[in-house]
Design a protein around this motif. Structure first.
Motif, PDB file in Angstrom:
ATOM      1  N   TRP A  31       0.838  -1.202   0.000  1.00  0.00           N
ATOM      2  CA  TRP A  31       0.000   0.000   0.000  1.00  0.00           C
ATOM      3  C   TRP A  31       0.871   1.250   0.000  1.00  0.00           C
ATOM      4  CZ3 TRP A  31      -1.010   4.459   2.622  1.00  0.00           C
ATOM      5  CH2 TRP A  31      -2.238   5.092   2.371  1.00  0.00           C
ATOM      6  N   CYS A  32       1.989   1.193   0.716  1.00  0.00           N
ATOM      7  CA  CYS A  32       2.850   2.363   0.874  1.00  0.00           C
ATOM      8  C   CYS A  32       3.762   2.627  -0.321  1.00  0.00           C
ATOM      9  CB  CYS A  32       3.732   2.191   2.119  1.00  0.00           C
ATOM     10  SG  CYS A  32       2.861   2.281   3.698  1.00  0.00           S
ATOM     11  N   GLU A  33       4.028   1.617  -1.121  1.00  0.00           N
ATOM     12  CA  GLU A  33       5.053   1.735  -2.160  1.00  0.00           C
ATOM     13  C   GLU A  33       4.880   2.948  -3.077  1.00  0.00           C
ATOM     14  OE1 GLU A  33       5.121  -2.100  -3.962  1.00  0.00           O
ATOM     15  OE2 GLU A  33       6.740  -2.837  -2.655  1.00  0.00           O
ATOM     16  N   PRO A  34       3.665   3.302  -3.518  1.00  0.00           N
ATOM     17  CA  PRO A  34       3.547   4.484  -4.389  1.00  0.00           C
ATOM     18  C   PRO A  34       3.989   5.786  -3.715  1.00  0.00           C
ATOM     19  CG  PRO A  34       1.593   3.112  -4.565  1.00  0.00           C
ATOM     20  CD  PRO A  34       2.386   2.569  -3.421  1.00  0.00           C
ATOM     21  N   LEU A  35       4.004   5.806  -2.373  1.00  0.00           N
ATOM     22  CA  LEU A  35       4.415   7.012  -1.661  1.00  0.00           C
ATOM     23  C   LEU A  35       5.921   7.215  -1.669  1.00  0.00           C
ATOM     24  CD1 LEU A  35       2.128   6.569   1.490  1.00  0.00           C
ATOM     25  CD2 LEU A  35       1.755   8.185  -0.383  1.00  0.00           C
ATOM     26  N   LEU A  36       6.660   6.173  -2.019  1.00  0.00           N
ATOM     27  CA  LEU A  36       8.119   6.247  -1.955  1.00  0.00           C
ATOM     28  C   LEU A  36       8.717   7.144  -3.027  1.00  0.00           C
ATOM     29  CD1 LEU A  36       8.966   2.510  -1.177  1.00  0.00           C
ATOM     30  CD2 LEU A  36       9.089   4.461   0.397  1.00  0.00           C
ATOM     31  N   LYS A  37       7.937   7.506  -4.019  1.00  0.00           N
ATOM     32  CA  LYS A  37       8.460   8.377  -5.081  1.00  0.00           C
ATOM     33  C   LYS A  37       8.633   9.806  -4.592  1.00  0.00           C
ATOM     34  CE  LYS A  37       3.817   9.270  -6.904  1.00  0.00           C
ATOM     35  NZ  LYS A  37       2.899   9.058  -8.038  1.00  0.00           N
ATOM     36  N   ASN A  38       8.058  10.135  -3.447  1.00  0.00           N
ATOM     37  CA  ASN A  38       8.117  11.497  -2.929  1.00  0.00           C
ATOM     38  C   ASN A  38       9.407  11.738  -2.159  1.00  0.00           C
ATOM     39  OD1 ASN A  38       4.690  11.023  -2.062  1.00  0.00           O
ATOM     40  ND2 ASN A  38       5.427  12.086  -3.877  1.00  0.00           N
ATOM     41  N   SER A  39      10.044  12.880  -2.384  1.00  0.00           N
ATOM     42  CA  SER A  39      11.215  13.277  -1.601  1.00  0.00           C
ATOM     43  C   SER A  39      10.768  13.780  -0.231  1.00  0.00           C
ATOM     44  CB  SER A  39      11.988  14.376  -2.319  1.00  0.00           C
ATOM     45  OG  SER A  39      11.234  15.584  -2.317  1.00  0.00           O
ATOM     46  N   ARG A  40      11.684  13.827   0.708  1.00  0.00           N
ATOM     47  CA  ARG A  40      11.359  14.361   2.024  1.00  0.00           C
ATOM     48  C   ARG A  40      10.982  15.835   1.942  1.00  0.00           C
ATOM     49  NH1 ARG A  40      13.756  11.340   6.765  1.00  0.00           N
ATOM     50  NH2 ARG A  40      14.441  13.327   7.644  1.00  0.00           N
TER      51      ARG A  40
END
Length: 251
Positions: A193-202
């Motif tokens: 579920w979280c994987e698509p959020l990993l494209k975002n930088s801090r």
């Protein structure tokens, strides 16, 4: 009390590990959460902070009454409330996506903690208890303000006033939850579920979260308005009597 592991180089999972106390928050857990927040803030690799509880019974059953019952003055109750406010705001303001993974039932302070997270995922049979009222107590850790943000003022007051327990399906319908997972492999499903959020930088995460809070000064003032009613009721004879009756039943 809290164990951590990296599920991927960018996803840190933390587990509140007190199954003997249904993962209740005690003073040691608070200290470790404070330290963990500092570690996450300083680690530029982390994009997702995932918090869950040990076992399958409880996410967090609330505050540990055996320890918190030692707070006997209003001034001490105010101090503890402000400490929790600061901790939860620091969690919210991390430059990461924060995900509460609900592995079991949650009550009172456990719900206040999950509300400080950006997303809430749940197993299908979890129960959510807005039960502070059963102890003649209002939310004291910013939970009223955050619950109103989540589901609206009328629904928030209804849930807290009735002090009822709700199932995951009803919480999803109320848009309190982001998703219900199948529970076949809860951690793996949460990672998916979280994987698509990993494209975002801090930097992106931090900026969009700040923008989403609107007038943060007004919001924080609203949370601070919760402190005095909470602290007044904390030392109220009715609250003390209800806690003592509850603790007697647990012996």
């Amino acid at each position: 009390m809290i164990t951590t592991e990296f599920l991927t180089p960018q996803i840190l999972k933390a587990t509140i590990n007190r199954p003997e106390a249904r993962n209740a928050i005690n003073f040691r857990v608070i200290e470790q959460l404070e330290s963990l927040v500092d570690q996450i803030r300083d680690n530029d690799e982390i994009r997702i902070f995932l918090l869950t509880g040990e076992g399958t019974q409880s996410f967090i059953s609330g505050g540990d009454l055996k320890e918190f019952h030692s707070i006997t003055s209003q001034d001490a109750a105010v101090e503890m409330s402000k400490r929790m406010h600061e901790l939860f705001l620091n969690i919210e303001q991390l430059p990461t996506w924060n995900v509460a993974l609900i592995n079991g039932d949650a009550y009172g302070g456990g719900i206040e903690l999950m509300l400080a997270f950006d997303f809430i995922l749940s197993k299908p049979d979890a129960k959510f208890g807005f039960t502070q009222g059963r102890f003649h107590l209002t939310p004291g850790w910013g939970g009223l303000t955050r619950l109103i943000e989540k589901v609206g003022r009328s629904k928030a007051l209804e849930w807290l006033g009735k002090a009822e327990v709700h199932n995951a399906e009803s919480m999803l319908r109320a848009q309190f939850l982001n998703a219900i997972l199948s529970d076949e492999n809860l951690i793996d499903e949460a990672v998916t579920w979280c994987e698509p959020l990993l494209k975002n930088s801090r930097d992106y995460i931090s900026r969009i979260k700040r923008a989403g809070w609107g007038n943060s000064g007004s919001r924080e003032a609203s949370m601070q308005n919760e402190v005095i009613p909470f602290s007044e009721l904390w030392v109220h004879p009715e609250h003390i009597a209800r806690v003592e009756r509850f603790m007697q039943r647990k012996k």
